[in-house]
Scaffold this motif. Sequence first.
Motif, mmCIF file in Angstrom:
data_model
loop_
_atom_site.group_PDB
_atom_site.id
_atom_site.type_symbol
_atom_site.label_atom_id
_atom_site.label_comp_id
_atom_site.label_asym_id
_atom_site.label_seq_id
_atom_site.Cartn_x
_atom_site.Cartn_y
_atom_site.Cartn_z
ATOM 1 N N UNK A 19 0.840 -1.204 0.000
ATOM 2 C CA UNK A 19 0.000 0.000 0.000
ATOM 3 C C UNK A 19 0.874 1.251 0.000
ATOM 4 N N UNK A 20 1.941 1.233 0.784
ATOM 5 C CA UNK A 20 2.836 2.385 0.837
ATOM 6 C C UNK A 20 3.507 2.615 -0.518
ATOM 7 N N UNK A 21 3.915 1.526 -1.178
ATOM 8 C CA UNK A 21 4.525 1.653 -2.499
ATOM 9 C C UNK A 21 3.533 2.240 -3.503
ATOM 10 N N UNK A 22 2.304 1.747 -3.481
ATOM 11 C CA UNK A 22 1.267 2.250 -4.384
ATOM 12 C C UNK A 22 1.000 3.734 -4.124
ATOM 13 N N UNK A 23 0.816 4.102 -2.848
ATOM 14 C CA UNK A 23 0.522 5.504 -2.521
ATOM 15 C C UNK A 23 1.700 6.418 -2.830
ATOM 16 N N UNK A 24 2.912 5.955 -2.549
ATOM 17 C CA UNK A 24 4.068 6.807 -2.840
ATOM 18 C C UNK A 24 4.245 6.978 -4.349
ATOM 19 N N UNK A 25 3.897 5.954 -5.132
ATOM 20 C CA UNK A 25 3.968 6.094 -6.593
ATOM 21 C C UNK A 25 2.965 7.130 -7.080
ATOM 22 N N UNK A 26 1.756 7.080 -6.543
ATOM 23 C CA UNK A 26 0.738 8.069 -6.923
ATOM 24 C C UNK A 26 1.197 9.471 -6.525
ATOM 25 N N UNK A 27 1.699 9.613 -5.298
ATOM 26 C CA UNK A 27 2.164 10.926 -4.846
ATOM 27 C C UNK A 27 3.322 11.430 -5.695
ATOM 28 N N UNK A 28 4.214 10.531 -6.125
ATOM 29 C CA UNK A 28 5.349 10.954 -6.954
ATOM 30 C C UNK A 28 4.871 11.486 -8.296
ATOM 31 N N UNK A 29 3.952 10.762 -8.939
ATOM 32 C CA UNK A 29 3.441 11.201 -10.241
ATOM 33 C C UNK A 29 2.697 12.527 -10.101
ATOM 34 N N UNK A 30 1.817 12.606 -9.105
ATOM 35 C CA UNK A 30 1.058 13.846 -8.885
ATOM 36 C C UNK A 30 2.008 14.983 -8.509
ATOM 37 N N UNK A 31 2.990 14.693 -7.684
ATOM 38 C CA UNK A 31 3.953 15.718 -7.275
ATOM 39 C C UNK A 31 4.745 16.269 -8.441
ATOM 40 N N UNK A 32 5.188 15.391 -9.320
ATOM 41 C CA UNK A 32 5.932 15.847 -10.500
ATOM 42 C C UNK A 32 5.035 16.679 -11.402
ATOM 43 N N UNK A 33 3.794 16.225 -11.577
ATOM 44 C CA UNK A 33 2.859 16.977 -12.425
ATOM 45 C C UNK A 33 2.568 18.354 -11.835
ATOM 46 N N UNK A 34 2.394 18.413 -10.526
ATOM 47 C CA UNK A 34 2.061 19.694 -9.902
ATOM 48 C C UNK A 34 3.273 20.598 -9.728
ATOM 49 N N UNK A 35 4.479 20.008 -9.668
ATOM 50 C CA UNK A 35 5.667 20.837 -9.553
ATOM 51 C C UNK A 35 5.802 21.730 -10.769
ATOM 52 N N UNK A 36 5.435 21.203 -11.920
ATOM 53 C CA UNK A 36 5.485 22.005 -13.144
ATOM 54 C C UNK A 36 4.465 23.138 -13.096
ATOM 55 N N UNK A 37 3.423 22.954 -12.328
ATOM 56 C CA UNK A 37 2.369 23.956 -12.207
ATOM 57 C C UNK A 37 2.261 24.423 -10.751
#
Length: 174
Positions: A69-87
């Motif tokens: 679960x932690x791996x899944x959630x951290x993967x989601x947070x990483x993708x969302x974080x990278x997307x939002x860092x650009x914005x």
Amino acid sequence: MLKVLLISCCIVFFLLMSRLVERLVRDLAAKRSVSEFRVEYITKITRFALLFCVVAVICLLMGLGYGDVALFLSSIFAVVGIALFAQWSILSNITASVIIFFGFPYRVGDRIQVLDPDAKLCGVITEITMFHVIVRLDDDNTVTYPNSLMLQRAVLKVNGEPALAPPEETTSPQ
């Protein structure tokens, strides 16, 4: 059988908490005279956060390990974080919008003056949206001011004329 019962309880918990949160947000909005658009926006954000937590609990109840679960959630947070860092400005304005909803002392219809050295901004708040505050200036022009800047600048509530005149540019004799 126990897992099905626990998952059913999580779903019921989610539905009850969603209604409770929506009722609390609507009551707060009624006290502060907030537009229906803002109420829906805040309700969706809180419902999404609650859903995210319930899905994580259901994954744990279904037998997925904490590491999975932690791996899944951290993967989601990483993708969302990278997307939002650009914005980054979009993320900061959305966060500021939530803060403004719960803690901003001024409402639609209030006459304000933003003490911004770069711009003269004195007028009536006509709308507070997800990304900006719309202010109708004294000359009937409309300005959209970003929510994040609205939280960073000093804002005065004025009753008549602007409380402070904007700083005048002085030119030195050459």
